[in-house]
Design a protein around this motif. Structure first.
Motif, PDB file in Angstrom:
ATOM      1  N   ILE A   1      31.367 -12.339  21.651  1.00  0.00           N
ATOM      2  CA  ILE A   1      32.395 -12.425  22.294  1.00  0.00           C
ATOM      3  C   ILE A   1      32.246 -12.693  23.641  1.00  0.00           C
ATOM      4  O   ILE A   1      32.871 -14.198  24.139  1.00  0.00           O
ATOM      5  N   CYS A   2      30.899 -12.496  24.290  1.00  0.00           N
ATOM      6  CA  CYS A   2      30.993 -13.854  25.262  1.00  0.00           C
ATOM      7  C   CYS A   2      29.878 -14.566  24.956  1.00  0.00           C
ATOM      8  O   CYS A   2      29.664 -15.280  26.894  1.00  0.00           O
ATOM      9  N   LEU A   3      30.025 -14.838  24.344  1.00  0.00           N
ATOM     10  CA  LEU A   3      28.590 -15.607  23.677  1.00  0.00           C
ATOM     11  C   LEU A   3      26.823 -15.314  24.448  1.00  0.00           C
ATOM     12  O   LEU A   3      26.078 -16.452  24.848  1.00  0.00           O
ATOM     13  N   GLY A   4      26.690 -14.532  25.455  1.00  0.00           N
ATOM     14  CA  GLY A   4      25.320 -14.145  26.360  1.00  0.00           C
ATOM     15  C   GLY A   4      24.154 -13.329  25.022  1.00  0.00           C
ATOM     16  O   GLY A   4      24.902 -12.883  24.195  1.00  0.00           O
ATOM     17  N   MET A   5      22.587 -13.500  25.593  1.00  0.00           N
ATOM     18  CA  MET A   5      22.391 -13.188  24.754  1.00  0.00           C
ATOM     19  C   MET A   5      21.933 -11.602  24.362  1.00  0.00           C
ATOM     20  O   MET A   5      22.021 -11.483  26.179  1.00  0.00           O
ATOM     21  N   PHE A   6      21.457 -10.877  24.395  1.00  0.00           N
ATOM     22  CA  PHE A   6      21.241  -9.573  24.383  1.00  0.00           C
ATOM     23  C   PHE A   6      19.467  -9.530  25.383  1.00  0.00           C
ATOM     24  O   PHE A   6      18.798 -10.701  24.673  1.00  0.00           O
ATOM     25  N   GLU A   7      19.331  -8.565  26.149  1.00  0.00           N
ATOM     26  CA  GLU A   7      17.686  -8.798  26.953  1.00  0.00           C
ATOM     27  C   GLU A   7      17.837  -7.659  26.082  1.00  0.00           C
ATOM     28  O   GLU A   7      18.024  -6.962  25.503  1.00  0.00           O
ATOM     29  N   GLU A   8      15.952  -7.429  26.063  1.00  0.00           N
ATOM     30  CA  GLU A   8      15.267  -6.393  25.594  1.00  0.00           C
ATOM     31  C   GLU A   8      15.420  -5.745  26.556  1.00  0.00           C
ATOM     32  O   GLU A   8      15.693  -5.175  26.761  1.00  0.00           O
ATOM     33  N   GLY A   9      15.723  -4.217  25.171  1.00  0.00           N
ATOM     34  CA  GLY A   9      16.252  -3.029  25.769  1.00  0.00           C
ATOM     35  C   GLY A   9      17.182  -2.396  26.421  1.00  0.00           C
ATOM     36  O   GLY A   9      18.765  -1.506  26.647  1.00  0.00           O
ATOM     37  N   GLU A  10      18.589  -3.929  26.195  1.00  0.00           N
ATOM     38  CA  GLU A  10      19.797  -3.221  26.188  1.00  0.00           C
ATOM     39  C   GLU A  10      20.755  -2.594  25.121  1.00  0.00           C
ATOM     40  O   GLU A  10      20.230  -2.888  24.547  1.00  0.00           O
ATOM     41  N   LYS A  11      21.902  -2.322  26.202  1.00  0.00           N
ATOM     42  CA  LYS A  11      22.324  -0.916  25.091  1.00  0.00           C
ATOM     43  C   LYS A  11      23.533  -1.995  24.307  1.00  0.00           C
ATOM     44  O   LYS A  11      24.211  -3.185  24.998  1.00  0.00           O
ATOM     45  N   VAL A  12      23.128  -2.166  23.327  1.00  0.00           N
ATOM     46  CA  VAL A  12      24.348  -2.803  22.189  1.00  0.00           C
ATOM     47  C   VAL A  12      25.089  -1.601  21.855  1.00  0.00           C
ATOM     48  O   VAL A  12      24.680  -0.600  20.745  1.00  0.00           O
ATOM     49  N   LYS A  13      26.396  -2.208  21.404  1.00  0.00           N
ATOM     50  CA  LYS A  13      27.523  -0.949  20.467  1.00  0.00           C
ATOM     51  C   LYS A  13      27.749  -1.661  19.161  1.00  0.00           C
ATOM     52  O   LYS A  13      27.874  -3.245  19.197  1.00  0.00           O
ATOM     53  N   VAL A  14      27.279  -1.111  17.885  1.00  0.00           N
ATOM     54  CA  VAL A  14      27.337  -1.564  16.471  1.00  0.00           C
ATOM     55  C   VAL A  14      28.570  -1.075  16.222  1.00  0.00           C
ATOM     56  O   VAL A  14      28.558   0.312  16.317  1.00  0.00           O
ATOM     57  N   LEU A  15      28.762  -1.213  15.020  1.00  0.00           N
ATOM     58  CA  LEU A  15      30.315  -1.131  14.495  1.00  0.00           C
ATOM     59  C   LEU A  15      29.595  -0.856  12.761  1.00  0.00           C
ATOM     60  O   LEU A  15      28.965  -0.824  12.108  1.00  0.00           O
TER      61      LEU A  15
ATOM     62  N   THR B   1      42.147  -4.180  22.142  1.00  0.00           N
ATOM     63  CA  THR B   1      43.668  -4.917  22.087  1.00  0.00           C
ATOM     64  C   THR B   1      43.814  -5.202  20.402  1.00  0.00           C
ATOM     65  O   THR B   1      44.098  -5.772  19.695  1.00  0.00           O
ATOM     66  N   HIS B   2      42.296  -4.457  19.824  1.00  0.00           N
ATOM     67  CA  HIS B   2      42.141  -5.053  18.384  1.00  0.00           C
ATOM     68  C   HIS B   2      41.360  -4.119  17.494  1.00  0.00           C
ATOM     69  O   HIS B   2      41.389  -3.358  18.153  1.00  0.00           O
ATOM     70  N   SER B   3      41.514  -3.751  16.239  1.00  0.00           N
ATOM     71  CA  SER B   3      40.555  -3.065  15.831  1.00  0.00           C
ATOM     72  C   SER B   3      40.332  -3.167  14.064  1.00  0.00           C
ATOM     73  O   SER B   3      39.907  -2.693  13.433  1.00  0.00           O
ATOM     74  N   THR B   4      39.601  -4.767  14.677  1.00  0.00           N
ATOM     75  CA  THR B   4      39.247  -4.901  13.974  1.00  0.00           C
ATOM     76  C   THR B   4      37.445  -5.612  14.710  1.00  0.00           C
ATOM     77  O   THR B   4      37.727  -5.314  15.779  1.00  0.00           O
ATOM     78  N   CYS B   5      36.543  -5.905  13.936  1.00  0.00           N
ATOM     79  CA  CYS B   5      35.376  -6.451  14.354  1.00  0.00           C
ATOM     80  C   CYS B   5      36.162  -7.646  14.633  1.00  0.00           C
ATOM     81  O   CYS B   5      36.461  -8.465  13.914  1.00  0.00           O
ATOM     82  N   PRO B   6      35.129  -8.057  15.594  1.00  0.00           N
ATOM     83  CA  PRO B   6      35.123 -10.018  15.981  1.00  0.00           C
ATOM     84  C   PRO B   6      35.338 -11.093  15.532  1.00  0.00           C
ATOM     85  O   PRO B   6      35.411 -11.879  15.728  1.00  0.00           O
ATOM     86  N   ILE B   7      33.857  -9.994  14.177  1.00  0.00           N
ATOM     87  CA  ILE B   7      33.488 -11.975  13.902  1.00  0.00           C
ATOM     88  C   ILE B   7      34.038 -11.409  12.424  1.00  0.00           C
ATOM     89  O   ILE B   7      34.533 -12.287  11.654  1.00  0.00           O
ATOM     90  N   CYS B   8      33.708 -10.536  11.255  1.00  0.00           N
ATOM     91  CA  CYS B   8      34.266 -10.382  10.077  1.00  0.00           C
ATOM     92  C   CYS B   8      35.844  -9.628   9.636  1.00  0.00           C
ATOM     93  O   CYS B   8      36.296  -9.618   8.584  1.00  0.00           O
ATOM     94  N   ARG B   9      36.620  -9.710  10.990  1.00  0.00           N
ATOM     95  CA  ARG B   9      37.442  -8.973  10.846  1.00  0.00           C
ATOM     96  C   ARG B   9      37.671  -7.943  10.004  1.00  0.00           C
ATOM     97  O   ARG B   9      38.646  -6.940   9.415  1.00  0.00           O
ATOM     98  N   ASP B  10      37.051  -6.549   9.686  1.00  0.00           N
ATOM     99  CA  ASP B  10      36.810  -5.628   9.121  1.00  0.00           C
ATOM    100  C   ASP B  10      37.710  -4.601  10.417  1.00  0.00           C
ATOM    101  O   ASP B  10      37.360  -4.388  10.983  1.00  0.00           O
ATOM    102  N   THR B  11      38.233  -3.830   8.815  1.00  0.00           N
ATOM    103  CA  THR B  11      38.821  -3.255  10.053  1.00  0.00           C
ATOM    104  C   THR B  11      37.823  -1.637  10.434  1.00  0.00           C
ATOM    105  O   THR B  11      37.260  -1.130   9.637  1.00  0.00           O
ATOM    106  N   ILE B  12      38.425  -1.466  11.480  1.00  0.00           N
ATOM    107  CA  ILE B  12      36.973  -0.211  12.216  1.00  0.00           C
ATOM    108  C   ILE B  12      38.034   1.363  11.651  1.00  0.00           C
ATOM    109  O   ILE B  12      39.089   1.512  11.303  1.00  0.00           O
ATOM    110  N   ARG B  13      36.645   1.552  10.936  1.00  0.00           N
ATOM    111  CA  ARG B  13      37.219   2.996  10.329  1.00  0.00           C
ATOM    112  C   ARG B  13      35.874   4.678  10.483  1.00  0.00           C
ATOM    113  O   ARG B  13      34.967   3.845  11.039  1.00  0.00           O
ATOM    114  N   VAL B  14      36.906   5.742  11.193  1.00  0.00           N
ATOM    115  CA  VAL B  14      35.927   6.584  10.495  1.00  0.00           C
ATOM    116  C   VAL B  14      36.115   7.279   9.519  1.00  0.00           C
ATOM    117  O   VAL B  14      36.897   7.163   8.920  1.00  0.00           O
TER     118      VAL B  14
END
Length: 156
Positions: free
Chosen positions: A107-121, A139-152
């Protein structure tokens, strides 16, 4: 000064009416054909609009009923997810050695730092910075990369 041959011009009401006006042959044919074409195009346009509106609403209903099992509930709405649902998504700590990906938030094209919090779909397991994906999911209900619908997945 008046010329005896000159005639004075008088307007009469009955001369303004054209009693000899007639539409004949080809002209009448072309008027009827033009009218029929305009009516046909109008009806076709109305029919296509109705079909598009009907098919988009019915296909959305069919896709949800066909693709989801009884244990799955879609969290998606047409304009994003609730904040409680977004907060319930799993958060993990990023470790460079454990991931097969390149360690970049798409989304922001920033690199993850070691030990940084990452939200996993949950469905596709794509990871993002928490702030980035939270803004996206409001604003969206899908994954930004694969557009898979988020389901619980509700427990049985």
């Amino acid at each position: 000064m008046a010329n005896p041959d000159s005639q004075t011009f008088h307007w009469r009401h009955d001369e303004l009416e054209d009693k000899n006006f007639q539409i004949r042959g080809r002209t009448l044919y072309f008027i009827i054909v033009l009218f029929a074409v305009v009516i046909s195009i109008t009806l076709l346009f109305i029919y296509l609009r109705w079909i598009c509106r009907f098919s988009s609403s019915s296909s959305a209903a069919v896709s949800h009923t066909v693709t989801l099992s009884p244990r799955q509930q879609p969290l998606s709405r047409s304009h994003g997810l609730d904040s409680s649902v977004i907060d319930s998504l799993p958060i993990t700590l990023y470790h460079r050695s454990e991931t097969a990906g390149d360690g970049e938030c798409c989304i922001c094209l920033g690199m993850f730092e070691e030990g940084e919090k990452v939200k996993v779909l949950p469905n596709c397991f794509h990871g993002y910075h928490c702030e980035c994906v939270d803004k996206w999911l409001t604003t969206h209900s899908t994954c930004p990369i694969c557009r898979d619908t988020i389901r619980v997945y509700s427990p049985v």
